[in-house]
Scaffold this active site. Structure first.
Site, PDB file in Angstrom:
ATOM      1  N   LYS A 106       0.873  -1.365   0.063  1.00  0.00           N
ATOM      2  CA  LYS A 106      -0.051  -0.057   0.057  1.00  0.00           C
ATOM      3  C   LYS A 106       0.963   1.198   0.057  1.00  0.00           C
ATOM      4  O   LYS A 106       0.284   2.234  -0.230  1.00  0.00           O
ATOM      5  CB  LYS A 106      -0.913   0.028   1.234  1.00  0.00           C
ATOM      6  CG  LYS A 106      -2.070  -1.089   0.909  1.00  0.00           C
ATOM      7  CD  LYS A 106      -3.096  -0.977   1.873  1.00  0.00           C
ATOM      8  CE  LYS A 106      -4.340  -1.969   1.493  1.00  0.00           C
ATOM      9  NZ  LYS A 106      -3.886  -3.258   2.124  1.00  0.00           N
TER      10      LYS A 106
HETATM   11  C1  LIG Z   1      -4.640  -4.362   1.706  1.00  0.00           C
HETATM   12  C2  LIG Z   1      -3.860  -5.819   1.449  1.00  0.00           C
HETATM   13  C3  LIG Z   1      -4.570  -6.763   0.718  1.00  0.00           C
HETATM   14  C4  LIG Z   1      -5.696  -6.507   0.034  1.00  0.00           C
HETATM   15  O1  LIG Z   1      -5.559  -5.556  -1.002  1.00  0.00           O
HETATM   16  P1  LIG Z   1      -6.914  -5.299  -1.806  1.00  0.00           P
HETATM   17  O2  LIG Z   1      -6.501  -4.128  -2.766  1.00  0.00           O
HETATM   18  O3  LIG Z   1      -8.013  -4.504  -0.599  1.00  0.00           O
HETATM   19  O4  LIG Z   1      -7.757  -6.126  -2.409  1.00  0.00           O
HETATM   20  C5  LIG Z   1      -3.707  -8.033   0.610  1.00  0.00           C
HETATM   21  N1  LIG Z   1      -2.872  -8.014   1.258  1.00  0.00           N
HETATM   22  C6  LIG Z   1      -2.267  -7.005   2.334  1.00  0.00           C
HETATM   23  C7  LIG Z   1      -0.879  -7.555   2.983  1.00  0.00           C
HETATM   24  C8  LIG Z   1      -2.917  -5.835   2.327  1.00  0.00           C
HETATM   25  O5  LIG Z   1      -2.399  -5.060   3.063  1.00  0.00           O
END
Ligand SMILES: *Cc1c(COP(=O)(O)O)cnc(C)c1O
Length: 437
Positions: A106
Site C-alpha cells: 500500500k
Molecule cells: C490491503 C491488503 C490486501 C488486499 O488488497 P485489496 O486491494 O484491498 O484487495 C492484501 N494483502 C495485504 C498485505 C494488504 O495490506
C-alpha cells in the site's frame, strides 16, 4: 482525460475533482473515461524500465493534464523503492511489494496519491481532511505517505483489536497531522463510518473531506505499475502469464485489470481470498451477496463488502461472463493458508506472510485445476515480520523487522477510542480542531 462515476457514465469530473472528492456525488467510484492503449515501443523497452519510469509512461496517458516534468517528479519521488520479482519455484514467482517504508504494497498507492493530491491543491490554505478506514496496512501506508504533507490532515479509523500490535504502532505513533481513531467495531464499521461521512450533507458543506482508501483513483492507478514491472521481467518467456492477487477490497486486482486493459499481456487473474469469499462466490454463482466480515490471519483482507467490485463490474461492462473469462476466484481457510506457509518454507525455504500465502494457494490451485503450463506470479503484499506470530508458528522462523522500522515499537500509542456510531464520529469531525490526543 475526464473521470466518470461507475453509477452514471454521464456524470464526469476532472482529475482534481476525482482525487479530492474520491467518491462521486451519486456514490459511485471514478474511472477514467477511456483506458488508453500503451504503444508497442513501451512493451519493447518494458524489461529495462524501473518502476518509476513505468509509472511515468503509464500515468502520462491518464493524468494527461499534469505537465510531464511535474508528473515525472511525482513518480520518481513516490516510487523510490524496489518491487523485485523473486523466483520461488519453477514457473512460480513472488512479486515482493513490501520493500517500501511501511513494509506493505500500500506504500505504492499511498505515496503516489499523497504527492498527486498535494500537487493538485493550489489553494493550500483550505485544509483537506483525508479519512481512511483501515484493516491494517492502508492506515500505516497512508499515515507515512501523508505525514507532514502541508495542507493535509489525516484521520485513520481502525478496528479495535483487529490489527496486529505492530500495525497498531505504525498507525498510532506518527503524530503531527496524523490522528488515529480506534473504533469499537470491525473493519466494515470503519469503512461504513467513512462512507457515511462522505455522504453527509452537513459535512460536505463544512469540511473538505477526501479518502485515501482504494476508492480513490489516485491510489489505484499506481498499483497498476508493478503489474507492468512484473510481466516485463518475464517478457521473453513463451508461456502465458497468470497472476494471483490476494484480495480484500479488490483495489489491487482492479489495478491489474487496468494494466491488462492498457495492453499488458496477462492471461488470467486469480482472485485469492480468505474466508471472506464474497467475490469468489459471486464469480461462481452470479449473485453478489455482501456479508459481515470474519476475522482471519490475513486480516488486511477481512472485507465483507469489497468496494472495488463496482469498478471491476464496470471495467467488464457488467458482463459477468467476460469477467469470469479473465478472473478465477478461490478462497482459503486459515488452515489452508498455514499449510501453504509451512510447505513453501519446507520445500523452497521461502517465508510467506499470510496474505502472500493466500495468493500462492490460489496460484497453486489454479495450476492444479485449470492450467499448469503457465508462468505464475503471486503478489506478496506484506513483509512477513508484520505477521510474526503466524509466520513463526508455520515456519519456526522469527522474521526480523528491518532496522529502520523498529523505532515505532518504542513510541507511545496515541489513539482516541470511539464507538461505531456515526453521530459520534460526525460530531468529532465537526468539532475537532487538530486533536492532540
Ligand atoms: C490491503 C491488503 C490486501 C488486499 O488488497 P485489496 O486491494 O484491498 O484487495 C492484501 N494483502 C495485504 C498485505 C494488504 O495490506
Amino acid at each position: 482525460m475526464k473521470f466518470y462515476s461507475t453509477r452514471n457514465r454521464n456524470l464526469k469530473v476532472d482529475l482534481k475533482q476525482a482525487i479530492t472528492k474520491s467518491l462521486s456525488e451519486d456514490g459511485g467510484l471514478y474511472l477514467p473515461e477511456q483506458i488508453p492503449q500503451l504503444p508497442a515501443d513501451f512493451f519493447e523497452k518494458l524489461p529495462t524500465l524501473t518502476l518509476a519510469e513505468i509509472g511515468f509512461e503509464v500515468s502520462r496517458l491518464i493524468l494527461d493534464e499534469i505537465p510531464e516534468a511535474d508528473l515525472k517528479r511525482i513518480c520518481d519521488d513516490a516510487l523510490s523503492f524496489e518491487t523485485p520479482l523473486v523466483k520461488v519455484d519453477d514457473d512460480c514467482y513472488s512479486l515482493e511489494l513490501f520493500h517500501g517504508p511501511t513494509m506493505a504494497f500500500k506504500d505504492v498507492g499511498a505515496r503516489f496519491m499523497a504527492r498527486l493530491l498535494s500537487y493538485l491543491l493550489d489553494d493550500k490554505e483550505e485544509e483537506v481532511h483525508v479519512l481512511v478506514a483501515t484493516s491494517g496496512d492502508t492506515g500505516s501506508a497512508v499515515a507515512s505517505g501523508f505525514h507532514n504533507v502541508p495542507g493535509i490532515r489525516v484521520t485513520i479509523l481502525y478496528p479495535s483489536g483487529g490489527v496486529s500490535p505492530f500495525q497498531e504502532k505504525q498507525l498510532t505513533t506518527l503524530g503531527g497531522n496524523i490522528i488515529a481513531l480506534e473504533v469499537d467495531g470491525v473493519f466494515d464499521d470503519c469503512q461504513r463510518l467513512v462512507k457515511q461521512a462522505f455522504a453527509d450533507e452537513q459535512l460536505k458543506k463544512e469540511r473538505r473531506l477526501t479518502s485515501a482508501n482504494s476508492i480513490n483513483f489516485g491510489r489505484l492507478l499506481p498499483q497498476s505499475f508493478y503489474y507492468h514491472y512484473a510481466v516485463g521481467q518475464l517478457m521473453n518467456s513463451s508461456k502465458p502469464i497468470v497472476i494471483s492477487v490476494p484480495s480484500g477490497n479488490y483495489g489491487n486486482l482492479t489495478a491489474g485489470v487496468i494494466a491488462w486493459k492498457m495492453g499488458l499481456p496477462i492471461q488470467k487473474f486469480v482472485a485469492s481470498s480468505n474466508a471472506n469469499n464474497v467475490v469468489p462466490r459471486y464469480l461462481e454463482s452470479g449473485n453478489y451477496e455482501p456479508k459481515a466480515s470474519v476475522q482471519t490471519i490475513s486480516n488486511a483482507m477481512d472485507v465483507g463488502n469489497p468496494n472495488n467490485v463496482e469498478r471491476l463490474q464496470d471495467l467488464f461492462n457488467h458482463d459477468l461472463d467476460a469477467l469470469r473469462e479473465m478472473v478465477k476466484g478461490y478462497s482459503f481457510s486459515d488452515e489452508e493458508t498455514m499449510n501453504t506457509m509451512i510447505s513453501t518454507w519446507e520445500k523452497q525455504q521461502y517465508v510467506l506472510d499470510p496474505h502472500g500465502a493466500v495468493a500462492l494457494s490460489g496460484l497453486q490451485k489454479y495450476k492444479a485445476e485449470i492450467e499448469n503450463n503457465v508462468e505464475g506470479i503471486f503478489l506478496e503484499c506484506a513483509h512477513p515480520a508484520k505477521f510474526d506470530v503466524p509466520v513463526f508458528k508455520a515456519t519456526g522462523v522469527y522474521p526480523e523487522i528491518p532496522e529502520h522500522q523498529k523505532e515505532v515499537l518504542h513510541k507511545p500509542k496515541r489513539a482516541m477510542m470511539i464507538s461505531s456510531n456515526f453521530d459520534e464520529f460526525k460530531d468529532w469531525l465537526l468539532h475537532d480542531e487538530g486533536c492532540s490526543c
